[in-house]
Design an enzyme around this catalytic site. Structure first.
Site, PDB file in Angstrom:
ATOM      1  N   HIS A 263      64.973  67.815  12.937  1.00 57.42           N
ATOM      2  CA  HIS A 263      65.700  66.563  13.999  1.00 57.42           C
ATOM      3  C   HIS A 263      67.183  67.609  14.059  1.00 57.42           C
ATOM      4  O   HIS A 263      67.425  67.620  13.243  1.00 57.42           O
ATOM      5  CB  HIS A 263      65.742  65.260  12.701  1.00 57.42           C
ATOM      6  CG  HIS A 263      66.349  64.315  13.459  1.00 57.42           C
ATOM      7  ND1 HIS A 263      66.691  63.236  12.994  1.00 57.42           N
ATOM      8  CD2 HIS A 263      66.361  63.890  14.293  1.00 57.42           C
ATOM      9  CE1 HIS A 263      67.091  62.257  13.377  1.00 57.42           C
ATOM     10  NE2 HIS A 263      66.937  62.676  14.677  1.00 57.42           N
TER      11      HIS A 263
ATOM     12  N   ASP B 128      66.347  78.534  33.338  1.00 55.64           N
ATOM     13  CA  ASP B 128      65.816  78.993  34.902  1.00 55.64           C
ATOM     14  C   ASP B 128      65.588  80.970  35.333  1.00 55.64           C
ATOM     15  O   ASP B 128      66.867  81.693  34.120  1.00 55.64           O
ATOM     16  CB  ASP B 128      66.247  78.718  35.994  1.00 55.64           C
ATOM     17  CG  ASP B 128      68.437  79.165  36.142  1.00 55.64           C
ATOM     18  OD1 ASP B 128      68.983  79.605  35.656  1.00 55.64           O
ATOM     19  OD2 ASP B 128      68.566  78.021  36.899  1.00 55.64           O
TER      20      ASP B 128
ATOM     21  N   ARG C 242      79.113  73.690  33.784  1.00 51.26           N
ATOM     22  CA  ARG C 242      78.424  74.451  33.681  1.00 51.26           C
ATOM     23  C   ARG C 242      78.992  75.759  32.660  1.00 51.26           C
ATOM     24  O   ARG C 242      77.981  75.425  31.615  1.00 51.26           O
ATOM     25  CB  ARG C 242      78.821  75.573  35.464  1.00 51.26           C
ATOM     26  CG  ARG C 242      78.064  76.620  35.039  1.00 51.26           C
ATOM     27  CD  ARG C 242      78.250  77.981  36.342  1.00 51.26           C
ATOM     28  NE  ARG C 242      78.046  78.646  36.332  1.00 51.26           N
ATOM     29  CZ  ARG C 242      78.888  80.328  36.011  1.00 51.26           C
ATOM     30  NH1 ARG C 242      80.105  79.975  37.052  1.00 51.26           N
ATOM     31  NH2 ARG C 242      79.040  81.440  35.942  1.00 51.26           N
TER      32      ARG C 242
ATOM     33  N   TYR D  60      69.938  75.359  39.313  1.00 52.91           N
ATOM     34  CA  TYR D  60      70.571  74.591  38.435  1.00 52.91           C
ATOM     35  C   TYR D  60      68.685  73.926  37.323  1.00 52.91           C
ATOM     36  O   TYR D  60      68.955  73.058  37.266  1.00 52.91           O
ATOM     37  CB  TYR D  60      70.650  73.629  39.200  1.00 52.91           C
ATOM     38  CG  TYR D  60      72.412  73.523  40.371  1.00 52.91           C
ATOM     39  CD1 TYR D  60      73.706  73.785  38.698  1.00 52.91           C
ATOM     40  CD2 TYR D  60      73.198  73.841  40.882  1.00 52.91           C
ATOM     41  CE1 TYR D  60      74.428  74.396  39.589  1.00 52.91           C
ATOM     42  CE2 TYR D  60      74.002  74.968  41.936  1.00 52.91           C
ATOM     43  CZ  TYR D  60      74.965  74.677  40.353  1.00 52.91           C
ATOM     44  OH  TYR D  60      76.169  74.864  41.227  1.00 52.91           O
ATOM     45  N   GLY D  61      68.048  75.248  36.865  1.00 48.51           N
ATOM     46  CA  GLY D  61      67.070  74.494  36.698  1.00 48.51           C
ATOM     47  C   GLY D  61      66.973  75.281  35.060  1.00 48.51           C
ATOM     48  O   GLY D  61      66.587  75.467  35.164  1.00 48.51           O
ATOM     49  N   ASN D  62      67.821  73.791  34.745  1.00 46.49           N
ATOM     50  CA  ASN D  62      68.347  74.133  33.162  1.00 46.49           C
ATOM     51  C   ASN D  62      67.927  72.906  32.388  1.00 46.49           C
ATOM     52  O   ASN D  62      69.006  71.636  32.772  1.00 46.49           O
ATOM     53  CB  ASN D  62      69.651  75.187  33.147  1.00 46.49           C
ATOM     54  CG  ASN D  62      69.567  76.312  33.858  1.00 46.49           C
ATOM     55  OD1 ASN D  62      69.179  77.213  33.517  1.00 46.49           O
ATOM     56  ND2 ASN D  62      70.634  76.596  34.924  1.00 46.49           N
TER      57      ASN D  62
END
Length: 139
Positions: free
Chosen positions: A22, A30, A105, A127-129
């Site tokens: 947890h 990306d 970033r 920006y696929g993060n």
């Protein structure tokens, strides 16, 4: 083979997700992200989109409902209010599981470096993060 487990979740990835506790975090990134440089543990899912990988992870891992923002994406450099298509889709996937925030970033890189693991996808959209914070499994 297992019943009701997304086939994208390899034995190595299932081990990582099960070993997380947890509050531990996992980054799903990306193809441009410096995964090898930043990962304590790295799983590669070349050819898979960040959204597909996120769906697979969230099919077995709850998000932390003890925090206000259990998921964060990376802001667009120079335009933090812009929401790229990959981020729009990630926010939709997170949906009612919790809020999805953003990080600048370099702050995102620093956060990813502290994650339990990084999943490097083949996502080519910029920006696929996303970073996901693991929640509690309730019975």
């Amino acid at each position: 083979m297992l019943i009701n487990i997304d086939p994208l979740l390899s034995p190595d990835l299932l081990h990582i997700l099960r070993a997380m506790g947890h509050g531990d975090e996992i980054a799903i990134v990306d193809a441009n992200f410096p995964g090898t440089t930043n990962a304590q543990r790295l799983v590669r899912l070349d050819g898979i989109s960040v959204t597909r990988a996120t769906e697979a992870v969230l099919s077995v891992m709850p998000l932390d409902d003890f925090v206000e923002v259990p998921a964060v994406t990376m802001e667009v450099v120079g335009n933090p209010d812009e929401v790229p298509p990959a981020v729009q889709e990630l926010r939709a996937i997170v949906g009612d599981r919790g809020q999805c925030g953003t990080l600048e970033r370099h702050a995102f890189y620093a956060r990813a470096k502290q994650c339990f693991a990084i999943i490097q996808t083949g996502e080519t959209r910029l920006y696929g993060n996303i970073v996901l914070k693991k929640g509690v499994v309730r019975s």
